[in-house]
Design a protein around this motif. Structure first.
Motif, PDB file in Angstrom:
ATOM      1  N   MET A   1       0.847  -1.181   0.000  1.00 20.50           N
ATOM      2  CA  MET A   1       0.000   0.000   0.000  1.00 20.50           C
ATOM      3  C   MET A   1       0.887   1.237   0.000  1.00 20.50           C
ATOM      4  O   MET A   1       1.788   1.356   0.798  1.00 20.50           O
ATOM      5  CB  MET A   1      -0.874  -0.041   1.256  1.00 20.50           C
ATOM      6  N   VAL A   2       0.615   2.143  -0.905  1.00 19.68           N
ATOM      7  CA  VAL A   2       1.380   3.385  -0.991  1.00 19.68           C
ATOM      8  C   VAL A   2       0.643   4.462  -0.209  1.00 19.68           C
ATOM      9  O   VAL A   2      -0.541   4.693  -0.406  1.00 19.68           O
ATOM     10  CB  VAL A   2       1.557   3.816  -2.458  1.00 19.68           C
ATOM     11  N   ARG A   3       1.380   5.102   0.675  1.00 19.86           N
ATOM     12  CA  ARG A   3       0.794   6.161   1.495  1.00 19.86           C
ATOM     13  C   ARG A   3       0.754   7.458   0.711  1.00 19.86           C
ATOM     14  O   ARG A   3       1.375   7.616  -0.315  1.00 19.86           O
ATOM     15  CB  ARG A   3       1.631   6.374   2.747  1.00 19.86           C
ATOM     16  N   ALA A   4       0.040   8.416   1.281  1.00 17.97           N
ATOM     17  CA  ALA A   4       0.069   9.762   0.732  1.00 17.97           C
ATOM     18  C   ALA A   4       1.473  10.314   0.938  1.00 17.97           C
ATOM     19  O   ALA A   4       2.145  10.011   1.913  1.00 17.97           O
ATOM     20  CB  ALA A   4      -0.957  10.638   1.431  1.00 17.97           C
ATOM     21  N   ILE A   5       1.918  11.118  -0.007  1.00 17.26           N
ATOM     22  CA  ILE A   5       3.266  11.675   0.050  1.00 17.26           C
ATOM     23  C   ILE A   5       3.172  13.112   0.527  1.00 17.26           C
ATOM     24  O   ILE A   5       2.531  13.940  -0.120  1.00 17.26           O
ATOM     25  CB  ILE A   5       3.923  11.632  -1.335  1.00 17.26           C
ATOM     26  N   PRO A   6       3.791  13.436   1.664  1.00 18.44           N
ATOM     27  CA  PRO A   6       3.767  14.828   2.117  1.00 18.44           C
ATOM     28  C   PRO A   6       4.683  15.677   1.244  1.00 18.44           C
ATOM     29  O   PRO A   6       5.759  15.246   0.851  1.00 18.44           O
ATOM     30  CB  PRO A   6       4.282  14.750   3.553  1.00 18.44           C
ATOM     31  N   GLY A  27       1.363   5.529 -10.861  1.00 21.93           N
ATOM     32  CA  GLY A  27       0.765   5.228 -12.159  1.00 21.93           C
ATOM     33  C   GLY A  27       1.212   6.188 -13.238  1.00 21.93           C
ATOM     34  O   GLY A  27       1.496   5.790 -14.369  1.00 21.93           O
ATOM     35  N   LYS A  28       1.296   7.468 -12.895  1.00 20.48           N
ATOM     36  CA  LYS A  28       1.710   8.478 -13.879  1.00 20.48           C
ATOM     37  C   LYS A  28       3.165   8.310 -14.292  1.00 20.48           C
ATOM     38  O   LYS A  28       3.553   8.702 -15.385  1.00 20.48           O
ATOM     39  CB  LYS A  28       1.481   9.880 -13.330  1.00 20.48           C
ATOM     40  N   LEU A  29       3.971   7.722 -13.410  1.00 16.60           N
ATOM     41  CA  LEU A  29       5.379   7.460 -13.740  1.00 16.60           C
ATOM     42  C   LEU A  29       5.577   6.083 -14.365  1.00 16.60           C
ATOM     43  O   LEU A  29       6.701   5.682 -14.646  1.00 16.60           O
ATOM     44  CB  LEU A  29       6.252   7.598 -12.484  1.00 16.60           C
ATOM     45  N   GLY A  30       4.485   5.340 -14.543  1.00 17.08           N
ATOM     46  CA  GLY A  30       4.569   4.015 -15.156  1.00 17.08           C
ATOM     47  C   GLY A  30       5.098   2.957 -14.209  1.00 17.08           C
ATOM     48  O   GLY A  30       5.687   1.971 -14.658  1.00 17.08           O
ATOM     49  N   LEU A  31       4.877   3.149 -12.912  1.00 13.10           N
ATOM     50  CA  LEU A  31       5.385   2.229 -11.891  1.00 13.10           C
ATOM     51  C   LEU A  31       4.238   1.584 -11.130  1.00 13.10           C
ATOM     52  O   LEU A  31       3.156   2.161 -11.020  1.00 13.10           O
ATOM     53  CB  LEU A  31       6.274   2.989 -10.900  1.00 13.10           C
ATOM     54  N   GLU A  32       4.514   0.420 -10.575  1.00 10.41           N
ATOM     55  CA  GLU A  32       3.575  -0.205  -9.641  1.00 10.41           C
ATOM     56  C   GLU A  32       3.703   0.533  -8.307  1.00 10.41           C
ATOM     57  O   GLU A  32       4.797   0.996  -7.960  1.00 10.41           O
ATOM     58  CB  GLU A  32       3.897  -1.682  -9.459  1.00 10.41           C
ATOM     59  N   PRO A  33       2.618   0.640  -7.544  1.00  6.69           N
ATOM     60  CA  PRO A  33       2.675   1.384  -6.276  1.00  6.69           C
ATOM     61  C   PRO A  33       3.779   0.925  -5.323  1.00  6.69           C
ATOM     62  O   PRO A  33       4.485   1.762  -4.755  1.00  6.69           O
ATOM     63  CB  PRO A  33       1.284   1.170  -5.669  1.00  6.69           C
ATOM     64  N   GLU A  34       3.970  -0.384  -5.155  1.00  4.23           N
ATOM     65  CA  GLU A  34       5.010  -0.853  -4.238  1.00  4.23           C
ATOM     66  C   GLU A  34       6.407  -0.549  -4.767  1.00  4.23           C
ATOM     67  O   GLU A  34       7.315  -0.219  -3.998  1.00  4.23           O
ATOM     68  CB  GLU A  34       4.845  -2.345  -3.939  1.00  4.23           C
ATOM     69  N   GLN A  35       6.573  -0.663  -6.073  1.00  5.42           N
ATOM     70  CA  GLN A  35       7.856  -0.322  -6.687  1.00  5.42           C
ATOM     71  C   GLN A  35       8.146   1.167  -6.468  1.00  5.42           C
ATOM     72  O   GLN A  35       9.263   1.547  -6.122  1.00  5.42           O
ATOM     73  CB  GLN A  35       7.809  -0.647  -8.179  1.00  5.42           C
ATOM     74  N   PHE A  36       7.136   2.000  -6.657  1.00  4.42           N
ATOM     75  CA  PHE A  36       7.284   3.438  -6.452  1.00  4.42           C
ATOM     76  C   PHE A  36       7.664   3.747  -5.003  1.00  4.42           C
ATOM     77  O   PHE A  36       8.556   4.548  -4.740  1.00  4.42           O
ATOM     78  CB  PHE A  36       5.981   4.155  -6.829  1.00  4.42           C
ATOM     79  N   GLN A  38       9.211   1.870  -2.864  1.00  3.22           N
ATOM     80  CA  GLN A  38      10.600   1.485  -2.623  1.00  3.22           C
ATOM     81  C   GLN A  38      11.568   2.479  -3.260  1.00  3.22           C
ATOM     82  O   GLN A  38      12.574   2.855  -2.661  1.00  3.22           O
ATOM     83  CB  GLN A  38      10.869   0.074  -3.150  1.00  3.22           C
ATOM     84  N   LEU A  39      11.269   2.913  -4.463  1.00  3.54           N
ATOM     85  CA  LEU A  39      12.132   3.893  -5.135  1.00  3.54           C
ATOM     86  C   LEU A  39      12.158   5.223  -4.377  1.00  3.54           C
ATOM     87  O   LEU A  39      13.195   5.881  -4.314  1.00  3.54           O
ATOM     88  CB  LEU A  39      11.664   4.106  -6.579  1.00  3.54           C
ATOM     89  N   MET A  40      11.024   5.611  -3.798  1.00  2.00           N
ATOM     90  CA  MET A  40      10.995   6.836  -2.979  1.00  2.00           C
ATOM     91  C   MET A  40      11.889   6.650  -1.748  1.00  2.00           C
ATOM     92  O   MET A  40      12.675   7.538  -1.414  1.00  2.00           O
ATOM     93  CB  MET A  40       9.569   7.175  -2.533  1.00  2.00           C
ATOM     94  N   GLU A  41      11.762   5.513  -1.084  1.00  2.00           N
ATOM     95  CA  GLU A  41      12.587   5.245   0.097  1.00  2.00           C
ATOM     96  C   GLU A  41      14.062   5.210  -0.247  1.00  2.00           C
ATOM     97  O   GLU A  41      14.900   5.662   0.524  1.00  2.00           O
ATOM     98  CB  GLU A  41      12.168   3.930   0.750  1.00  2.00           C
ATOM     99  N   ASP A  42      14.390   4.696  -1.425  1.00  2.00           N
ATOM    100  CA  ASP A  42      15.785   4.615  -1.878  1.00  2.00           C
ATOM    101  C   ASP A  42      16.277   5.937  -2.477  1.00  2.00           C
ATOM    102  O   ASP A  42      17.410   6.009  -2.958  1.00  2.00           O
ATOM    103  CB  ASP A  42      15.944   3.502  -2.919  1.00  2.00           C
ATOM    104  N   ARG A  43      15.418   6.930  -2.482  1.00  2.00           N
ATOM    105  CA  ARG A  43      15.722   8.260  -3.036  1.00  2.00           C
ATOM    106  C   ARG A  43      16.091   8.215  -4.513  1.00  2.00           C
ATOM    107  O   ARG A  43      16.930   8.964  -4.986  1.00  2.00           O
ATOM    108  CB  ARG A  43      16.805   8.953  -2.217  1.00  2.00           C
ATOM    109  N   LYS A  44      15.426   7.333  -5.226  1.00  2.00           N
ATOM    110  CA  LYS A  44      15.648   7.244  -6.673  1.00  2.00           C
ATOM    111  C   LYS A  44      14.572   7.989  -7.459  1.00  2.00           C
ATOM    112  O   LYS A  44      14.678   8.122  -8.671  1.00  2.00           O
ATOM    113  CB  LYS A  44      15.734   5.790  -7.103  1.00  2.00           C
TER     114      LYS A  44
END
Length: 86
Positions: A1-6, A27-36, A38-44
């Motif tokens: 589950m992807v949370r809201a992004i502050p 979705g707008k970046l062409g990513l699955e929510p869980e992949q997105f 993880q990429l946010m957490e990894d600062r990618k």
């Protein structure tokens, strides 16, 4: 589950708490929510948040970057999206 992004503005003392739906951005970046998530957490995924001035006062523009992809949303202070690109 992807949370809201502050969304946070650098150097801004009094900014309203603004959030955007992470699943929408994924979705707008062409990513699955869980992949997105993880990429946010990894600062990618990069995020730039800007505050409107003049006739755009009260609006905020959030731009998310991942590789060669970009998603931009203009939001009101309450978090309601008023415009998106692309």
């Amino acid at each position: 589950m992807v949370r809201a992004i502050p969304l946070r503005l650098a150097g801004a003392a009094s900014v309203p708490e603004i959030e955007i739906d992470g699943a929408l951005v994924a979705g707008k970046l062409g990513l699955e929510p869980e992949q997105f998530r993880q990429l946010m957490e990894d600062r990618k995924v990069s995020l730039l948040c800007e505050r409107g001035v003049g006739e755009d006062e009260g609006l905020y523009r959030a731009t998310f970057y991942y590789r060669q992809r970009r998603f931009r949303a203009v939001l009101e202070a309450g978090g309601r999206i008023v415009h998106t690109e692309p």
